[in-house]
Design an enzyme around this catalytic site. Sequence first.
Site, short mmCIF file in Angstrom:
data_model
loop_
_atom_site.label_atom_id
_atom_site.label_comp_id
_atom_site.label_asym_id
_atom_site.label_seq_id
_atom_site.Cartn_x
_atom_site.Cartn_y
_atom_site.Cartn_z
N HIS A 121 0.86 -1.18 0.00
CA HIS A 121 0.00 0.00 0.00
C HIS A 121 0.90 1.24 0.00
O HIS A 121 2.10 1.15 0.25
CB HIS A 121 -0.98 0.00 1.18
CG HIS A 121 -0.35 0.03 2.53
ND1 HIS A 121 -0.77 0.87 3.54
CD2 HIS A 121 0.68 -0.66 3.05
CE1 HIS A 121 -0.04 0.68 4.60
NE2 HIS A 121 0.84 -0.25 4.35
N ASP A 198 5.08 -5.49 7.54
CA ASP A 198 3.89 -4.66 7.72
C ASP A 198 2.73 -5.59 8.07
O ASP A 198 2.20 -6.30 7.21
CB ASP A 198 3.62 -3.88 6.43
CG ASP A 198 2.33 -3.07 6.50
OD1 ASP A 198 1.58 -3.22 7.48
OD2 ASP A 198 2.07 -2.30 5.55
N GLN A 201 -2.61 -5.76 8.16
CA GLN A 201 -3.76 -6.58 7.78
C GLN A 201 -3.67 -8.01 8.28
O GLN A 201 -4.49 -8.85 7.91
CB GLN A 201 -3.89 -6.57 6.24
CG GLN A 201 -4.17 -5.22 5.63
CD GLN A 201 -5.57 -4.71 5.94
OE1 GLN A 201 -6.45 -5.48 6.30
NE2 GLN A 201 -5.76 -3.40 5.83
N LYS A 224 -7.06 -1.37 13.49
CA LYS A 224 -7.40 -2.56 12.71
C LYS A 224 -7.39 -3.82 13.57
O LYS A 224 -7.66 -4.91 13.10
CB LYS A 224 -6.45 -2.70 11.53
CG LYS A 224 -6.68 -1.58 10.51
CD LYS A 224 -5.82 -1.68 9.29
CE LYS A 224 -6.15 -0.52 8.36
NZ LYS A 224 -5.32 -0.49 7.15
N CYS A 362 -5.55 2.37 -1.92
CA CYS A 362 -4.19 2.87 -1.67
C CYS A 362 -3.13 1.89 -2.18
O CYS A 362 -2.05 1.76 -1.58
CB CYS A 362 -3.96 3.17 -0.18
SG CYS A 362 -4.99 4.51 0.43
#
Length: 405
Positions: A121, A198, A201, A224, A362
């Site tokens: 992203h 990262d 998610q 999140k 994104c």
Amino acid sequence: MFNIDDIRAQFPILSRQVGKYPLVYFDNGATAQKPLQVIEEINQYYSDENANIHRGVHFLSQLATEKYEQARNTIQQFINAHHAHEIIFTSGTTGSINLVASSIGKLLNPGDEIIITQMEHHSNIVPWQMIAEEKNLKLKYIPITPGGELELKALDELITEKTKLISVVHVSNSLGTINPIEQIIEKAHKVGAWVMADAAQSIQHEPIDVQKLDCDFLVFSGHKIFGPTGTGILYGKEKILDQLPPYQGGGDMIKTVTMEKTTYNELPHKFEAGTPHISGGIAMASAINWLQNIDRAGALSHEQNLLKKATDEIQKIEGIKIFGTAKSKAAILSFLIDGTHPYDIGTLLNQQGIAVRTGHHCTQPVMDYFGIPGTIRASFSLYNTADEIDYFIKALDKAVNMLRG
């Protein structure tokens, strides 16, 4: 044991209406809803505990400091970091990545190389482009396949003795692909390069052990993982964080200041300038405590069942195309339907109470790769139900028929 009714009862927003329809929230890739425990923690802080931290000698300051540092301990244990001072509070995943890019950039020399992937992203692309331009670094990327997986063979050619860091998304927010970051970390460490994972998610779906992964950095956002917006975490190995210069100046990051020179505080405060998001940090730990008290294996199995059901059912719609068909996927379903525009589909679903995301998410390089402007994305969480999937498919079918006339 995972009980979907008990889970849903803890999320007040899931009982609201959107117009005349019950809310069906499938935009969890953008942000997750908050359990009552987190909402009450925020209310408790501002109602009964509000004070600044670390320097006050009064009762409220000491109470807030104790709860904030306990939150750091909770997050340390959650990802199995070796030390609590390896946990840096930030404003979110984007803030964490910018911190690492800025600080590492000061250590790098012209010609050094950074590797990212084509499925990142924007927050894991732009900071590296900025620092590469500033320091004359070489930025490379691992390409993706038509199925939305990384071409890992290409990594062997991309890595050189000049590679200093690889920054890679664990789970793609636009494709759902779960990347084999263990393999990437192993390859990177053979040439002495650091790896940043990262986990924006992925952290909410399954346990992550940073010592087992042996990643050098891990970043994620509080919102999140059922916590507040404006909160995030940067994990870094102590020996690496000690090498990095501070990111911002002021507040807790100083040890001494004279008009001639400043000396910097020790970890973790070296990277925490200014008054932090105190209630957010405390409430993020509350969200993590909530998550650890449910059946996480059962929750993951439930999410995977939702993904399979949605994937099977949606393919019955004529003209559907799914983007992201990796063998290993999180509960994210991106798609387009011939003869319709994603925005129109999203609008018509919203009119039936269903929240999905439309657009490029994104990840414009991913959309460019597939030659499309964007997709419709349904991203599922542990509180979604099979009945909601059935309703979603019916509502989608209705929207398609309306648009096709």
